[in-house]
Scaffold this motif. Structure first.
Motif, PDB file in Angstrom:
ATOM      1  N   SER A 218      31.621  58.843  41.830  1.00  0.00           N
ATOM      2  CA  SER A 218      32.875  58.230  41.411  1.00  0.00           C
ATOM      3  C   SER A 218      32.670  56.735  41.255  1.00  0.00           C
ATOM      4  O   SER A 218      32.079  56.082  42.127  1.00  0.00           O
ATOM      5  N   ALA A 219      33.181  56.170  40.133  1.00  0.00           N
ATOM      6  CA  ALA A 219      33.049  54.741  39.861  1.00  0.00           C
ATOM      7  C   ALA A 219      34.121  54.329  38.872  1.00  0.00           C
ATOM      8  O   ALA A 219      34.834  55.176  38.319  1.00  0.00           O
ATOM      9  N   ASP A 220      34.254  53.029  38.628  1.00  0.00           N
ATOM     10  CA  ASP A 220      35.144  52.557  37.571  1.00  0.00           C
ATOM     11  C   ASP A 220      34.712  53.159  36.245  1.00  0.00           C
ATOM     12  O   ASP A 220      33.515  53.344  35.983  1.00  0.00           O
ATOM     13  N   SER A 221      35.677  53.447  35.383  1.00  0.00           N
ATOM     14  CA  SER A 221      35.384  54.197  34.157  1.00  0.00           C
ATOM     15  C   SER A 221      34.304  53.570  33.273  1.00  0.00           C
ATOM     16  O   SER A 221      33.421  54.305  32.788  1.00  0.00           O
ATOM     17  N   PRO A 222      34.278  52.232  33.021  1.00  0.00           N
ATOM     18  CA  PRO A 222      33.205  51.723  32.167  1.00  0.00           C
ATOM     19  C   PRO A 222      31.831  51.858  32.796  1.00  0.00           C
ATOM     20  O   PRO A 222      30.832  52.061  32.086  1.00  0.00           O
ATOM     21  N   VAL A 223      31.767  51.779  34.127  1.00  0.00           N
ATOM     22  CA  VAL A 223      30.491  51.957  34.826  1.00  0.00           C
ATOM     23  C   VAL A 223      30.005  53.391  34.649  1.00  0.00           C
ATOM     24  O   VAL A 223      28.834  53.642  34.345  1.00  0.00           O
ATOM     25  N   LYS A 240      39.355  63.744  33.966  1.00  0.00           N
ATOM     26  CA  LYS A 240      39.780  62.628  33.142  1.00  0.00           C
ATOM     27  C   LYS A 240      39.851  61.350  33.967  1.00  0.00           C
ATOM     28  O   LYS A 240      39.904  61.378  35.196  1.00  0.00           O
ATOM     29  N   THR A 241      39.868  60.206  33.280  1.00  0.00           N
ATOM     30  CA  THR A 241      40.056  58.924  33.954  1.00  0.00           C
ATOM     31  C   THR A 241      41.452  58.875  34.570  1.00  0.00           C
ATOM     32  O   THR A 241      42.433  59.293  33.958  1.00  0.00           O
ATOM     33  N   PHE A 242      41.544  58.364  35.802  1.00  0.00           N
ATOM     34  CA  PHE A 242      42.841  58.270  36.478  1.00  0.00           C
ATOM     35  C   PHE A 242      42.985  56.899  37.142  1.00  0.00           C
ATOM     36  O   PHE A 242      42.043  56.111  37.196  1.00  0.00           O
ATOM     37  N   ASP A 243      44.179  56.610  37.630  1.00  0.00           N
ATOM     38  CA  ASP A 243      44.499  55.292  38.205  1.00  0.00           C
ATOM     39  C   ASP A 243      44.128  54.174  37.235  1.00  0.00           C
ATOM     40  O   ASP A 243      43.483  53.183  37.600  1.00  0.00           O
ATOM     41  N   VAL A 244      44.564  54.318  35.999  1.00  0.00           N
ATOM     42  CA  VAL A 244      44.174  53.373  34.943  1.00  0.00           C
ATOM     43  C   VAL A 244      44.959  52.072  35.070  1.00  0.00           C
ATOM     44  O   VAL A 244      46.176  52.081  35.284  1.00  0.00           O
ATOM     45  N   SER A 245      44.258  50.946  34.943  1.00  0.00           N
ATOM     46  CA  SER A 245      44.856  49.613  34.980  1.00  0.00           C
ATOM     47  C   SER A 245      44.211  48.743  33.910  1.00  0.00           C
ATOM     48  O   SER A 245      43.081  49.005  33.488  1.00  0.00           O
ATOM     49  N   PRO A 246      44.899  47.679  33.475  1.00  0.00           N
ATOM     50  CA  PRO A 246      44.311  46.809  32.449  1.00  0.00           C
ATOM     51  C   PRO A 246      43.346  45.788  33.031  1.00  0.00           C
ATOM     52  O   PRO A 246      43.560  45.268  34.128  1.00  0.00           O
ATOM     53  N   TYR A 247      42.266  45.517  32.296  1.00  0.00           N
ATOM     54  CA  TYR A 247      41.434  44.347  32.551  1.00  0.00           C
ATOM     55  C   TYR A 247      42.033  43.172  31.772  1.00  0.00           C
ATOM     56  O   TYR A 247      42.585  43.355  30.682  1.00  0.00           O
ATOM     57  N   GLY A 248      41.896  41.968  32.320  1.00  0.00           N
ATOM     58  CA  GLY A 248      42.406  40.800  31.619  1.00  0.00           C
ATOM     59  C   GLY A 248      41.487  39.602  31.744  1.00  0.00           C
ATOM     60  O   GLY A 248      40.824  39.417  32.768  1.00  0.00           O
ATOM     61  N   LEU A 249      41.435  38.798  30.680  1.00  0.00           N
ATOM     62  CA  LEU A 249      40.795  37.490  30.732  1.00  0.00           C
ATOM     63  C   LEU A 249      41.811  36.525  31.319  1.00  0.00           C
ATOM     64  O   LEU A 249      42.927  36.398  30.811  1.00  0.00           O
ATOM     65  N   ALA A 250      41.440  35.834  32.391  1.00  0.00           N
ATOM     66  CA  ALA A 250      42.355  34.932  33.077  1.00  0.00           C
ATOM     67  C   ALA A 250      42.351  33.562  32.413  1.00  0.00           C
ATOM     68  O   ALA A 250      41.299  33.017  32.092  1.00  0.00           O
ATOM     69  N   VAL A 251      43.542  33.004  32.207  1.00  0.00           N
ATOM     70  CA  VAL A 251      43.706  31.637  31.692  1.00  0.00           C
ATOM     71  C   VAL A 251      44.803  30.954  32.498  1.00  0.00           C
ATOM     72  O   VAL A 251      45.581  31.614  33.194  1.00  0.00           O
ATOM     73  N   ALA A 252      44.886  29.650  32.405  1.00  0.00           N
ATOM     74  CA  ALA A 252      45.873  28.900  33.186  1.00  0.00           C
ATOM     75  C   ALA A 252      47.281  29.373  32.882  1.00  0.00           C
ATOM     76  O   ALA A 252      47.623  29.682  31.728  1.00  0.00           O
ATOM     77  N   LYS A 253      48.115  29.423  33.904  1.00  0.00           N
ATOM     78  CA  LYS A 253      49.480  29.923  33.780  1.00  0.00           C
ATOM     79  C   LYS A 253      50.281  29.059  32.802  1.00  0.00           C
ATOM     80  O   LYS A 253      50.333  27.824  32.909  1.00  0.00           O
ATOM     81  N   GLY A 254      50.875  29.712  31.807  1.00  0.00           N
ATOM     82  CA  GLY A 254      51.706  29.025  30.838  1.00  0.00           C
ATOM     83  C   GLY A 254      50.967  28.202  29.813  1.00  0.00           C
ATOM     84  O   GLY A 254      51.598  27.512  29.006  1.00  0.00           O
ATOM     85  N   ALA A 255      49.645  28.277  29.804  1.00  0.00           N
ATOM     86  CA  ALA A 255      48.853  27.459  28.878  1.00  0.00           C
ATOM     87  C   ALA A 255      48.850  28.073  27.475  1.00  0.00           C
ATOM     88  O   ALA A 255      48.839  29.302  27.327  1.00  0.00           O
ATOM     89  N   PRO A 256      48.852  27.232  26.422  1.00  0.00           N
ATOM     90  CA  PRO A 256      48.799  27.762  25.055  1.00  0.00           C
ATOM     91  C   PRO A 256      47.493  28.490  24.735  1.00  0.00           C
ATOM     92  O   PRO A 256      47.425  29.231  23.757  1.00  0.00           O
ATOM     93  N   LEU A 257      46.476  28.301  25.566  1.00  0.00           N
ATOM     94  CA  LEU A 257      45.203  28.970  25.338  1.00  0.00           C
ATOM     95  C   LEU A 257      45.356  30.488  25.303  1.00  0.00           C
ATOM     96  O   LEU A 257      44.622  31.179  24.587  1.00  0.00           O
ATOM     97  N   ALA A 258      46.299  31.022  26.065  1.00  0.00           N
ATOM     98  CA  ALA A 258      46.484  32.476  26.102  1.00  0.00           C
ATOM     99  C   ALA A 258      46.764  33.033  24.713  1.00  0.00           C
ATOM    100  O   ALA A 258      46.207  34.065  24.314  1.00  0.00           O
ATOM    101  N   LYS A 259      47.627  32.372  23.961  1.00  0.00           N
ATOM    102  CA  LYS A 259      47.960  32.839  22.618  1.00  0.00           C
ATOM    103  C   LYS A 259      46.753  32.758  21.687  1.00  0.00           C
ATOM    104  O   LYS A 259      46.558  33.624  20.819  1.00  0.00           O
ATOM    105  N   ALA A 260      45.933  31.716  21.849  1.00  0.00           N
ATOM    106  CA  ALA A 260      44.735  31.583  21.016  1.00  0.00           C
ATOM    107  C   ALA A 260      43.741  32.697  21.324  1.00  0.00           C
ATOM    108  O   ALA A 260      43.154  33.303  20.417  1.00  0.00           O
ATOM    109  N   VAL A 261      43.549  32.977  22.608  1.00  0.00           N
ATOM    110  CA  VAL A 261      42.631  34.050  23.011  1.00  0.00           C
ATOM    111  C   VAL A 261      43.151  35.397  22.531  1.00  0.00           C
ATOM    112  O   VAL A 261      42.392  36.236  22.018  1.00  0.00           O
TER     113      VAL A 261
END
Length: 299
Positions: A218-223, A240-261
């Motif tokens: 048993s491991a994380d699905s991409p592994v 099947k894959t279970f306990d599914v959650s999103p991966y995210g790229l972290a950026v500063a809170k409220g920063a406009p960089l999020a929209k660019a990424v």
């Protein structure tokens, strides 16, 4: 990454030390982009126009990563970060007309360094959850869950595993939470427990299933999907894959960089370079059609 759930205090910023720094331009061998997969990655002017002016002027996207989680992010023989997550952020930088500069750091220091302005983006298989979203924003680029695998031809059901032997990597969520909980449920139902085989590395846990020492691992699905793709037909998914959650790229809170990424990654989805990278690494099952922000709170 499910083993990585601690959210460090912002007050710890002063004590943080980065463990290394690697500068990979968006086409260099040390950090291959979508071009290495056969799909060209060119600048998206619309996405680039969303960047903060200071990042555009510097021409560099500073990315924090803890490369110890194959195949998402790990090190090559020269110590450079590689993996499908690294290829995505290399291509992301290219989409924004920037050079990717990687700062190798302990996982728990990445979010504080983003808050403190020392990094622009955190790429380290962050599971996006509401608690983390209190400190940073996440641009969601993948969905990962738990995926079991068994030897080819051996039928295993993760939901009916009482009495089986399951291999795991030590200290992962699968080791500390998932398998113990499943085993306790078996005992509570009057059934035999699950025998857990714990290994220091994921490779060893994978080999245990191949060699018949364990009924499954048993491991994380991409592994798991990567292991299946690399073992020449010796493994298959179990359930099947279970306990599914999103991966995210972290950026500063409220920063406009999020929209660019977000715009740059969506451009990669639309032109096929995103899928090409996931296909190359055998992890396409968790791919997204739409790139979102803060899916944990907004999903």
């Amino acid at each position: 990454m499910r083993v990585r759930y601690a959210v460090p205090a912002v007050a710890a910023l002063a004590a943080l030390l980065l463990t290394g720094c690697v500068n990979n331009s968006a086409g260099s061998p040390g950090g291959s982009t979508g071009t290495a997969t056969g799909t060209a990655v060119g600048k998206d002017d619309t996405a680039a126009a969303l960047l903060p002016k200071e990042i555009t002027a510097a021409g560099v996207l500073v990315i924090g990563t803890s490369p110890n989680y194959s195949p998402n992010e790990f090190k090559d023989d020269s110590g450079n970060p590689i993996g499908w997550g690294i290829e995505l952020t290399d291509a992301l930088a290219a989409k924004l007309g920037l050079t990717a500069e990687y700062k190798v750091a302990n996982f728990d220091t990445i979010i504080p360094n983003i808050i403190g302005g020392k990094m622009h983006v955190g790429e380290s298989s962050f599971t996006d959850n509401v608690k983390r979203e209190e400190q940073v924003d996440f641009v969601n680029y993948y969905t990962a869950g738990i995926q079991w695998a068994s030897a080819k031809g051996k039928s295993v059901d993760p939901e009916n595993a009482c009495g089986l032997t399951v291999a795991v990597q030590a200290t992962t969520y699968e080791d500390t939470d998932e398998i113990p909980a499943k085993s306790d449920a078996c005992v509570a139902a009057g059934k035999p427990p699950i025998t857990k085989l714990k290994f220091d590395t994921q490779d060893a846990a994978t080999n245990a299933a191949i060699l018949g020492q364990a009924d499954a691992f048993s491991a994380d699905s991409p592994v798991t999907l990567y292991a299946i793709s690399r073992t020449g037909g010796k493994l298959q998914t179990a359930g099947k894959t279970f306990d599914v959650s999103p991966y995210g790229l972290a950026v500063a809170k409220g920063a406009p960089l999020a929209k660019a990424v977000q715009a740059a990654l969506q451009s990669m989805v639309d032109d096929g370079s995103y899928a090409a990278i996931l296909d190359k690494w055998g992890v396409a099952d968790g791919g997204l059609d739409t790139i979102t922000i803060n899916a944990a709170a907004n999903g």
